[in-house]
Structure formats: structure tokens, C-alpha cells
Design a protein around this motif. Sequence first.
Motif: not given
Length: 255
Positions: A185-194
Motif C-alpha cells: 500500500x505504500x502507507x504507514x497508518x497509525x493503528x494498522x493491525x497488520x
Amino acid sequence: MENFMSDELLGTFAPILVYWVYSGIYVLLSPFENYRLHPKKDEHVKNLVSKRTVVRGVLLQQALQAAVAVILFSVTSNGGEATNLQPSLLVKARQFLVAMFVLDTWQYFMHRYMHHNKFLYRHIHSQHHRLVVPYAFGALYNHPLEGLLLDTIGGALSFLLSGMSPRASIFFFSFATIKTVDDHCGLWLPGNLFHMLFNNNSAYHDIHHQLYGGKYNFSQPFFVTWDKILGTHMPYSLEKRTGGGFEARPAKDKI
């Protein structure tokens, strides 16, 4: 036929629907520079293939996967007998873990071989690496032969060796699809469970897509076990990038 329509066909086409829905969510989020691993403009500057071509390539691979899945389910079907008997949750959990291990093992060694074999890399696997800056709906952008060898056969083996039912496969292959999309995805999102549950994530795989990472981080889609065992694991740090977003930087002694 009714059960085939409800389980086998769902197992075939649900992951395809999940792929486009989940990657579509990331498309909506991609303009948010504060969460990107690369600036948005780099998708156009560094990537060597158009998004139109990527969509066509993914659709072709999914068509081939669907055809193989229909054949696989037809061959392994029990003719509708005892279809209401479902294993316990404990058995399903074991089947999921076995399937994850089989898929990881197959993809690690096939993926690594495609990098080390110059002919296979140049003519087949390099197609996937035209996406130097990965994005969600490009997760399955591969040469059709690679899609068959790496993903389709790997998925078939995980289904057969785990002993899961077509109904369980709906959830397993949808989960594996979501995980694969997330890794690209190219993103580092806060709270991403993965990111919380797996060391193999979007930053880990981003390292592999860079020129310095071609000999490292072959593991996909779940764990990093084989990389660590066989010395192809590249440690990295995730740092804030000037102008917003993050950058996955490899350990200096590995470059």
C-alpha cells in the motif's frame, strides 16, 4: 450445484472483490503525505509502468487464478456429500496456520529463486519491480507466469495441504489478499493491525522494492521467518521524512 455456487465460487471470486475494495480504500488515503513511505509524485517519477497497464495486468492474473480455482474446486469436490459438516474452530485455526506456513514457504523460495536466476528475473520477475514505489492495487501486478507459479500454485498448495474446506478458503484467501494489498500500500497508518501483528508489513516489503533491497526481504505475505533463518533479512528503521511522511531506511551495514 447449490453448494458449489455458495462455497466454491465464493472462494474463487470473493478474494477478487476484496482486492479491489480494499485497494480502493488505500487509493482514497494515498494523497495523505503524512502517512506515505514515498512522496505521491514518486509514483509517477520512479515507476516504470502506467497505472492503466497495472490494472490490465492484475485483471489478467485474477482471471487466470479464477480459472485454476474453479478447476481445483471441481476436482476436489466431494459431490455435495457431508457439506454441512464443518470442523471445529480449533481445527480451522490449525488449518489456517498450516496454510499460512505453506504459502509463506512456497513464496519465499520461489520469490528468492526468481531474483537469483538472471533469466527469470530479467524476463519475468522484473515486471513486478517496475513498481519501485509500490501502491495497493499494484500488489498483484506480475508477469502471468509468475502469477501462476508464485501465487496460484502457492494458493492451491496451501489449500490442499492444510485440508481446509472451500468455505474456510473463502476467509483464508480473502485474508491473504488483504495482507498482500496492505504490504504494497505504500502507507504507514497509525493503528494498522497488520503492522502490530506482523513484522512483514508495508515498510518491510518497501525495502525489498528498492534497488538496495533486491537481495533481501523475500518473505511474503505473512512472516519473516525464512528471511531470518537463511540470512536474507534486512533490518530497517522507520524515520520521519522531511516534507511529511515516513522513510524506511535499511541498516547501514547491509547496504
